[in-house]
Design a protein around this motif. Structure first.
Motif, PDB file in Angstrom:
ATOM      1  N   UNK A 122       0.826  -1.202   0.000  1.00  0.00           N
ATOM      2  CA  UNK A 122       0.000   0.000   0.000  1.00  0.00           C
ATOM      3  C   UNK A 122       0.863   1.255   0.000  1.00  0.00           C
ATOM      4  N   UNK A 123       0.432   2.261  -0.743  1.00  0.00           N
ATOM      5  CA  UNK A 123       1.190   3.512  -0.856  1.00  0.00           C
ATOM      6  C   UNK A 123       1.347   4.214   0.480  1.00  0.00           C
ATOM      7  N   UNK A 124       0.308   4.206   1.286  1.00  0.00           N
ATOM      8  CA  UNK A 124       0.319   4.914   2.562  1.00  0.00           C
ATOM      9  C   UNK A 124       0.598   3.955   3.710  1.00  0.00           C
ATOM     10  N   UNK A 125      -0.103   2.823   3.732  1.00  0.00           N
ATOM     11  CA  UNK A 125       0.003   1.886   4.858  1.00  0.00           C
ATOM     12  C   UNK A 125       1.289   1.064   4.832  1.00  0.00           C
ATOM     13  N   UNK A 126       1.848   0.877   3.644  1.00  0.00           N
ATOM     14  CA  UNK A 126       3.005  -0.005   3.449  1.00  0.00           C
ATOM     15  C   UNK A 126       2.685  -1.450   3.838  1.00  0.00           C
ATOM     16  N   UNK A 127       1.399  -1.780   3.907  1.00  0.00           N
ATOM     17  CA  UNK A 127       0.925  -3.132   4.214  1.00  0.00           C
ATOM     18  C   UNK A 127       0.767  -3.928   2.924  1.00  0.00           C
ATOM     19  N   UNK A 128       0.942  -5.250   2.989  1.00  0.00           N
ATOM     20  CA  UNK A 128       0.732  -6.075   1.789  1.00  0.00           C
ATOM     21  C   UNK A 128      -0.712  -5.995   1.297  1.00  0.00           C
ATOM     22  N   UNK A 129      -0.864  -5.920  -0.006  1.00  0.00           N
ATOM     23  CA  UNK A 129      -2.164  -5.909  -0.676  1.00  0.00           C
ATOM     24  C   UNK A 129      -2.087  -6.943  -1.794  1.00  0.00           C
ATOM     25  N   UNK A 130      -3.240  -7.463  -2.203  1.00  0.00           N
ATOM     26  CA  UNK A 130      -3.269  -8.530  -3.195  1.00  0.00           C
ATOM     27  C   UNK A 130      -4.325  -8.238  -4.260  1.00  0.00           C
ATOM     28  N   UNK A 131      -4.015  -8.637  -5.484  1.00  0.00           N
ATOM     29  CA  UNK A 131      -4.967  -8.549  -6.584  1.00  0.00           C
ATOM     30  C   UNK A 131      -4.670  -9.692  -7.541  1.00  0.00           C
ATOM     31  N   UNK A 132      -5.724 -10.243  -8.140  1.00  0.00           N
ATOM     32  CA  UNK A 132      -5.563 -11.269  -9.173  1.00  0.00           C
ATOM     33  C   UNK A 132      -6.030 -10.658 -10.483  1.00  0.00           C
ATOM     34  N   UNK A 133      -5.171 -10.726 -11.493  1.00  0.00           N
ATOM     35  CA  UNK A 133      -5.477 -10.141 -12.799  1.00  0.00           C
ATOM     36  C   UNK A 133      -5.146 -11.137 -13.903  1.00  0.00           C
ATOM     37  N   UNK A 134      -5.651 -10.838 -15.095  1.00  0.00           N
ATOM     38  CA  UNK A 134      -5.403 -11.704 -16.241  1.00  0.00           C
ATOM     39  C   UNK A 134      -4.063 -11.363 -16.882  1.00  0.00           C
ATOM     40  N   UNK A 135      -3.373 -12.395 -17.328  1.00  0.00           N
ATOM     41  CA  UNK A 135      -2.100 -12.236 -18.028  1.00  0.00           C
ATOM     42  C   UNK A 135      -2.399 -11.915 -19.487  1.00  0.00           C
ATOM     43  N   UNK A 136      -1.817 -10.832 -19.981  1.00  0.00           N
ATOM     44  CA  UNK A 136      -1.988 -10.424 -21.377  1.00  0.00           C
ATOM     45  C   UNK A 136      -0.927 -11.064 -22.259  1.00  0.00           C
ATOM     46  N   UNK A 137       0.289 -11.166 -21.726  1.00  0.00           N
ATOM     47  CA  UNK A 137       1.392 -11.747 -22.484  1.00  0.00           C
ATOM     48  C   UNK A 137       2.349 -12.390 -21.498  1.00  0.00           C
ATOM     49  N   UNK A 138       3.013 -13.413 -21.966  1.00  0.00           N
ATOM     50  CA  UNK A 138       3.937 -14.154 -21.101  1.00  0.00           C
ATOM     51  C   UNK A 138       5.079 -14.662 -21.963  1.00  0.00           C
TER      52      UNK A 138
END
Length: 155
Positions: free
Chosen positions: A46-62
């Motif tokens: 996190x920008x302010x908290x500096x705590x871990x955050x998580x997101x799952x997104x689709x891969x466009x290219x690999x």
């Protein structure tokens, strides 16, 4: 059901927090392999908290030692803003868990070129994704891409 309506339904589903966050628990439990190679979990700070955050997104290219993902909600997405602010990322995909990665925010031109390649490879998925993102943006969505590679010296 018309295409515009389907796009709005997809957009609304993507805004349903419990639904989009559901894969995070599976990744954290080591079950990310269920989603194959099309999804990746990004751990960022996190920008302010500096705590871990998580997101799952689709891969466009690999590629070898390279994963590119799209920020479907643009530069205002919290995970995108966090990566832009501090560049800290760990990726989990398939059976790989929490692998440190170098973050590179692609330029609008490079993003457009890569999305063109994605559209050619996955036309049906691109049609739905682009339609939903356009509906969410209220017009032609600008979709920035983020490239992850192995850490560089000093990262």
């Amino acid at each position: 059901m018309g295409e515009k309506r389907i796009d709005r339904v997809i957009r609304d589903l993507l805004r349903t927090q419990w639904l989009v966050r559901a894969p995070i628990g599976l990744y954290r439990a080591g079950l990310g392999w269920i989603f194959g190679r099309r999804l990746v979990m990004i751990e960022h700070l996190g920008r302010v908290s500096n705590e871990p955050r998580y997101v799952v997104v689709e891969v466009v290219d690999r590629g070898r030692n390279r994963i590119v993902v799209a920020s479907g909600f643009g530069t205002k997405a919290q995970w995108y803003r966090n990566l832009k602010a501090n560049g800290v990322a760990y990726l989990s995909t398939g059976r790989a868990r929490r692998v440190r990665a170098h973050v590179h925010l692609l330029s609008p031109e490079d993003s457009a070129a890569a999305l063109g390649g994605y559209a050619a490879q996955h036309p049906a998925a691109w049609k739905r994704l682009k339609g939903a993102m356009d509906a969410a943006a209220g017009g032609d969505a600008k979709i920035p891409l983020v490239e992850f590679t192995p850490p560089r010296e000093g990262d």
